[in-house]
Design an enzyme around this catalytic site. Structure first.
Site, PDB file in Angstrom:
ATOM      1  N   LYS A 116      -6.319  23.680 106.983  1.00 29.53           N
ATOM      2  CA  LYS A 116      -6.082  22.884 108.191  1.00 29.53           C
ATOM      3  C   LYS A 116      -5.763  23.737 109.406  1.00 29.53           C
ATOM      4  O   LYS A 116      -5.994  23.321 110.543  1.00 29.53           O
ATOM      5  CB  LYS A 116      -4.965  21.859 107.964  1.00 29.53           C
ATOM      6  CG  LYS A 116      -5.388  20.714 107.063  1.00 29.53           C
ATOM      7  CD  LYS A 116      -4.450  19.539 107.185  1.00 29.53           C
ATOM      8  CE  LYS A 116      -4.944  18.363 106.345  1.00 29.53           C
ATOM      9  NZ  LYS A 116      -4.011  17.244 106.354  1.00 29.53           N
ATOM     10  N   LYS A 200     -17.158  15.603 100.829  1.00 33.08           N
ATOM     11  CA  LYS A 200     -16.600  14.260 100.639  1.00 33.08           C
ATOM     12  C   LYS A 200     -16.793  13.402 101.891  1.00 33.08           C
ATOM     13  O   LYS A 200     -16.856  13.924 103.013  1.00 33.08           O
ATOM     14  CB  LYS A 200     -15.127  14.340 100.258  1.00 33.08           C
ATOM     15  CG  LYS A 200     -14.216  14.848 101.338  1.00 33.08           C
ATOM     16  CD  LYS A 200     -12.765  14.595 100.960  1.00 33.08           C
ATOM     17  CE  LYS A 200     -11.880  14.794 102.175  1.00 33.08           C
ATOM     18  NZ  LYS A 200     -10.653  14.047 102.149  1.00 33.08           N
ATOM     19  N   LYS A 203     -13.626  10.803 107.615  1.00 35.73           N
ATOM     20  CA  LYS A 203     -13.624  10.210 108.954  1.00 35.73           C
ATOM     21  C   LYS A 203     -13.852  11.267 110.026  1.00 35.73           C
ATOM     22  O   LYS A 203     -14.244  10.958 111.136  1.00 35.73           O
ATOM     23  CB  LYS A 203     -12.317   9.472 109.223  1.00 35.73           C
ATOM     24  CG  LYS A 203     -11.097  10.372 109.200  1.00 35.73           C
ATOM     25  CD  LYS A 203      -9.845   9.609 109.550  1.00 35.73           C
ATOM     26  CE  LYS A 203      -8.612  10.391 109.168  1.00 35.73           C
ATOM     27  NZ  LYS A 203      -8.357  10.440 107.715  1.00 35.73           N
TER      28      LYS A 203
HETATM   29  P1  ATP Z   1     -10.620  12.570 106.031  1.00 33.95           P
HETATM   30  O1  ATP Z   1     -11.425  13.802 105.706  1.00 33.95           O
HETATM   31  O2  ATP Z   1     -11.428  11.335 106.099  1.00 33.95           O
HETATM   32  O3  ATP Z   1      -9.661  12.774 107.171  1.00 33.95           O
HETATM   33  P2  ATP Z   1      -8.402  12.711 104.337  1.00 33.95           P
HETATM   34  O4  ATP Z   1      -8.387  13.267 102.943  1.00 33.95           O
HETATM   35  O5  ATP Z   1      -7.762  13.494 105.417  1.00 33.95           O
HETATM   36  O6  ATP Z   1      -9.851  12.296 104.713  1.00 33.95           O
HETATM   37  P3  ATP Z   1      -6.287  10.968 104.142  1.00 33.95           P
HETATM   38  O7  ATP Z   1      -5.941   9.906 105.138  1.00 33.95           O
HETATM   39  O8  ATP Z   1      -5.451  12.182 104.040  1.00 33.95           O
HETATM   40  O9  ATP Z   1      -7.795  11.307 104.334  1.00 33.95           O
HETATM   41  O10 ATP Z   1      -6.424  10.397 102.707  1.00 33.95           O
HETATM   42  C1  ATP Z   1      -6.073   9.133 102.326  1.00 33.95           C
HETATM   43  C2  ATP Z   1      -6.398   8.996 100.879  1.00 33.95           C
HETATM   44  O11 ATP Z   1      -7.820   8.812 100.706  1.00 33.95           O
HETATM   45  C3  ATP Z   1      -6.059  10.226 100.026  1.00 33.95           C
HETATM   46  O12 ATP Z   1      -5.481   9.779  98.816  1.00 33.95           O
HETATM   47  C4  ATP Z   1      -7.392  10.921  99.784  1.00 33.95           C
HETATM   48  O13 ATP Z   1      -7.412  11.627  98.561  1.00 33.95           O
HETATM   49  C5  ATP Z   1      -8.333   9.715  99.763  1.00 33.95           C
HETATM   50  N1  ATP Z   1      -9.687  10.089 100.184  1.00 33.95           N
HETATM   51  C6  ATP Z   1     -10.068  10.563 101.382  1.00 33.95           C
HETATM   52  N2  ATP Z   1     -11.402  10.770 101.426  1.00 33.95           N
HETATM   53  C7  ATP Z   1     -11.873  10.409 100.189  1.00 33.95           C
HETATM   54  C8  ATP Z   1     -13.165  10.387  99.576  1.00 33.95           C
HETATM   55  N3  ATP Z   1     -14.246  10.755 100.242  1.00 33.95           N
HETATM   56  N4  ATP Z   1     -13.268   9.957  98.306  1.00 33.95           N
HETATM   57  C9  ATP Z   1     -12.188   9.560  97.605  1.00 33.95           C
HETATM   58  N5  ATP Z   1     -10.941   9.551  98.121  1.00 33.95           N
HETATM   59  C10 ATP Z   1     -10.770   9.972  99.391  1.00 33.95           C
END
Ligand code: ATP
Ligand code: LTN
Length: 332
Positions: A116, A200, A203
């Site tokens: 990050k 993955k 957003k």
């Molecule tokens: P992004 O990359 O979208 O910002 P993130 O991992 O930062 O995703 P968070 O808000 O931290 O998103 O995660 C919320 C929850 O959603 C966490 O438990 C994370 O593991 C899950 N998650 C996020 N993206 C995925 C995905 N593509 N598939 C399955 N679970 C996910």
């Protein structure tokens, strides 16, 4: 613990906006399924969100939108506790204490900080971002959580939490902290990007064709599914060397509750045109009713559930903080 008492479960999700199908299938859906078997506490972790800059008005809206989504999805306040992290001051208080237990050597290993902070450089990252895993440990240890459902990316943070709990207990000759267990979802639960199945669904992806937002309308959903990448083979089969197709079948299966085998059989001899058209309807049939339920959760309901959650989490947190401060010799 009495034989019939349910085990304590804790999990958190950041209010960072624009939730997508990956967040739902990877996190929220699991929470709903687990709330029957455990004494569950779910937390909207706004104090974690501010480890990177947030616009105050946007953050506030994101917190309420996430609460609305969780209630519309089926988090049941009669079964679980739902609250906002910064409403219970014990989280930051315990995080400070754990800051004195964690060692630089523990923290320098944390890969999420490295990932990050890579964008702006670690010199420009907040100290809070560096300490993020310590706050997460505080969330968990404050409630004697035994089980912590998280995605694979959180494995290292759970390990740190266990280390801090054990070290504290040993140093102060106490059993004050329960050493928690992560319930790490298997790799298959990772939903991949529709435009790039090697990463993955996210957003923060550069193209909106990467994800299906839970706020997308029916036509947008259909367009995104029809444009989803596949591969050069014309058949619908499920295997690791066909990640794009595997991902689409996984989404189909999770939302329709049909098994992967049944889906593959259903499309035997058919092409991607038919498959994608049906998948789009499966997604639409899931998201539209969810949006309707979201629209029906009132502001009053959110306020009531969160204030009830704060009260009950706050009570547990106060008791734990008093106990921990006492064994450390803190306070008057
Ligand atoms: P992004 O990359 O979208 O910002 P993130 O991992 O930062 O995703 P968070 O808000 O931290 O998103 O995660 C919320 C929850 O959603 C966490 O438990 C994370 O593991 C899950 N998650 C996020 N993206 C995925 C995905 N593509 N598939 C399955 N679970 C996910
Ligand atoms: N870091 C987690 C969110 C989170 C959490 C927690 C999860 C914060 N505190 C406590 C489980 C338990 C994430 O980004 N998914």
């Amino acid at each position: 613990m009495a034989e019939n008492q349910k085990k304590r479960l804790f999990s958190g999700i950041q209010p960072t906006g624009n939730l997508h199908l990956g967040n739902y299938l990877g996190a929220v859906k699991n929470w709903i399924e687990m709330q029957d078997g455990y004494d569950a506490i779910f937390c909207i972790v706004d104090a974690h969100a501010i480890t990177v800059p947030q616009e105050p008005g946007v953050l506030r809206d994101n917190i309420h939108d996430l609460a609305r989504l969780l209630l519309a999805s089926g988090i049941d306040p009669d079964k679980s506790t739902l609250f906002v992290q910064s409403d219970v001051s014990g989280h930051s208080e315990l995080a400070w204490i754990l800051n004195t237990v964690a060692r630089m050597g523990d923290m320098e290993k944390m890969t999420q900080f490295k990932d990050k902070s890579a964008k702006d450089g670690s010199e420009r990252s907040s100290v809070g971002l560096f300490g993020y895993p310590i706050l997460m440990a505080a969330d968990i240890l404050l409630y004697d959580a035994y089980i912590v459902p998280v995605g694979d990316d959180q494995r290292q943070h759970i390990e740190l939490t266990r280390t801090l709990a054990r070290r504290f207990n040993k140093r102060f000759a106490t059993d004050g902290f329960v050493v928690p267990k992560g319930e790490i979802r298997e790799e298959g639960m990772r939903i991949m990007g529709l435009d790039d199945p090697t990463k993955k669904m996210s957003k923060s992806a550069s193209s909106e064709y990467n994800y299906i937002a839970l706020s997308d309308g029916a036509d947008v959903i259909r367009k995104k599914i029809m444009k989803a990448v596949t591969d050069s083979e014309p058949t619908i089969t499920y295997s690791d060397d066909r990640p794009a197709v595997k991902n689409l079948i996984t989404i189909y299966s999770l939302l329709s509750k049909k098994s992967v085998g049944d889906i593959v059989e259903q499309y035997d001899g058919k092409g991607f045109g038919d498959f994608k058209k049906d998948l789009a309807e499966v997604v639409v049939d899931f998201i539209l009713p969810l949006q309707e339920r979201i629209a029906n959760v009132s502001d009053q309901e959110i306020e009531d559930v969160l204030s009830q959650g704060t009260e009950s989490a706050g009570r547990a947190a106060d008791i734990k903080m008093r106990e921990i401060k006492k064994v450390m010799g803190l306070g008057s």
